[in-house]
Design an enzyme around this catalytic site. Structure first.
Site, short mmCIF file in Angstrom:
data_model
loop_
_atom_site.label_atom_id
_atom_site.label_comp_id
_atom_site.label_asym_id
_atom_site.label_seq_id
_atom_site.Cartn_x
_atom_site.Cartn_y
_atom_site.Cartn_z
CG MET A 230 -1.82 1.24 1.28
SD MET A 230 -2.92 1.18 2.72
CE MET A 230 -3.84 2.70 2.47
CG LEU A 231 3.54 4.33 -2.24
CD1 LEU A 231 4.26 4.73 -0.96
CD2 LEU A 231 4.54 4.06 -3.36
CD GLN A 237 3.56 9.69 1.86
OE1 GLN A 237 4.25 10.24 2.72
NE2 GLN A 237 4.00 8.67 1.14
N GLY A 238 -0.79 12.39 4.06
CA GLY A 238 -1.28 13.24 5.14
C GLY A 238 -2.61 13.90 4.84
CG HIS A 241 -5.56 10.77 -0.63
ND1 HIS A 241 -6.71 11.18 -1.27
CD2 HIS A 241 -4.74 11.87 -0.59
CE1 HIS A 241 -6.59 12.45 -1.62
NE2 HIS A 241 -5.41 12.89 -1.22
N GLY A 242 -5.16 7.38 2.42
CA GLY A 242 -4.93 6.01 2.88
C GLY A 242 -6.16 5.43 3.54
CD GLU A 265 3.46 -10.18 2.24
OE1 GLU A 265 4.67 -10.33 1.99
OE2 GLU A 265 2.57 -10.19 1.38
#
Length: 408
Positions: A230-231, A237-238, A241-242, A265
């Protein structure tokens, strides 16, 4: 020796930190190529350049890896101000180009003009696969809401294999133990995040991040999806979206009667915190997690309902319970606080008790009884300290989840 030292100093001038030398961009407009504000650097480069993350033989080394924001067509160039030559006996510069070529697929540009001409065709790029979710986030800098979309794709989508080969190169720079997956295995699912943006009146798409999930077989007729990679790319970032991606993927699998539960994993600490937030958000409205039931303790009802409705396994459900019970607990009340602390510590102490039993067996065989008692007491004191530290760290992590949940 003095001459050797002088040579060493001279050679040291030709060592470059590859995390600084590698310059990455996601390009939307031609002017982005000259804009330093659009540049970002890797967190890691040891998998390409070794544990020291150093390239030898160059001064002012720049390794340019520029990607068109949507389809990730690539510009690869190497620039430097000086390079070692025959004056250095038996010393050669590192073959930087070959190292980069090992991880980026063929078909990249080396000429900026060719790259800009490809940029003009970006209007034709569309996301791959099936649209799962659309969401908007407010961008303070732009002063407007920006729309994002999440898609599920697979290798049967035209052009996706080539796109994925370019996308996965980012893993080498931002995941410490990254490796490329076997795309010939049909049990892989791919989930992609894109930003919609306007350029000259047209709607274009920029790559934001992605996730790969492997569908493991569980006897006799179930699957257990496991998140592998996951990237979210650094410029995004921040921003949340994650969480959007993980929740969307979770909801996708929740609808399948053949899915047993969803795992990950070798999850990083950051992934565990993200998963805590998403799972608590999903579970908080289930009746089994009402404040009244939370105060009665962890129950089989919670395990069953979370597994059947949300595909969450027992271990993760237990963490959700502890986070939600913390929210329902008045930690200023001595009795409620003590009850919560004991409840969590009973779970945490399990590994300590197992270790204690193993040590006790060994000492009975190898040590006199008096020494055994003394060492046991020392271990017991250490365990109490470690247990308290673990508890306090856990509560701190849980509070951050609850703070984020309150803002969601």
């Amino acid at each position: 020796m003095a001459g050797l030292t002088a040579m060493e100093k001279k050679l040291a001038e030709y060592k470059c930190n590859t995390n600084e030398a590698i310059q990455l961009k996601l390009v939307r407009f031609p002017e982005d190529l000259e804009d330093d504000n659009t540049t970002f650097n890797p967190e890691y480069s040891h998998q390409v350049f070794g544990d020291d993350e150093v390239a030898f033989g160059y001064k002012g080394l720049k390794i340019l890896l520029y990607y068109i924001a949507g389809n990730l067509s690539t510009l690869f160039r190497i620039e430097y101000t000086s390079k070692v030559n025959e004056k250095f006996d038996c010393v050669e510069a590192d073959d930087v180009e070959s190292k980069i070529r090992e991880i980026i697929p063929p078909g990249f540009c080396t000429n900026p003009d060719d790259f800009v001409s490809l940029l003009e065709k970006e209007v034709n790029f569309k996301p791959f696969g099936m649209l799962l979710h659309t969401y908007s986030l407010h961008n303070e800098e732009a002063g407007e809401d920006i729309t994002y979309q999440i898609y599920k794709a697979d290798m049967t989508c035209p052009g996706f294999q080539e796109y994925h080969e370019r996308l996965q190169t980012f893993l080498m720079w931002f995941i410490e133990t990254a490796s490329f997956i076997d795309i010939d295995d049909e049990r892989w699912n791919y989930f992609l995040v894109f930003e919609k943006y306007n350029k000259d009146g047209a709607t274009l798409f920029a790559t934001v991040g992605y996730m790969t999930v492997y569908n493991y077989y569980v006897y006799p007729d179930k699957t257990r999806p496991r998140v592998s990679q996951m990237l979210i790319l650094p410029p995004f970032q921040g921003e949340g979206h994650g969480a959007q991606l993980l929740e969307t993927v979770h909801r996708y699998y929740m609808s399948s009667p053949t899915v047993l539960d969803i795992t990950a994993e070798d999850p990083s600490d950051n992934y565990v915190k993200l998963r805590d937030f998403v799972l608590v958000k999903l579970c908080q409205d289930l009746l089994c997690f009402s404040p009244e039931k939370l105060m009665q303790g962890f129950s089989q009802e919670m395990v069953m309902e979370a597994q059947q409705k949300l595909k969450i396994n027992k271990q993760h459900t237990r963490r959700v319970y502890e986070i939600l019970r913390l929210r329902a607990t008045d930690m200023g009340d001595a009795e409620q606080s003590r009850s919560y602390r004991l409840d969590v510590k009973r779970r945490l102490i399990g590994p300590y008790k197992k270790k204690q039993r193993e040590l006790a067996k060994m000492r009975r065989c190898l040590r006199p009884e008096e020494l055994t008692n003394q060492l046991n007491q020392i271990d017991l004191n250490m365990q109490h300290e470690q247990l308290e530290e673990s508890f306090q760290q856990l509560v701190s992590d849980y509070r951050r989840v609850l703070e984020r949940l309150a803002q969601a």
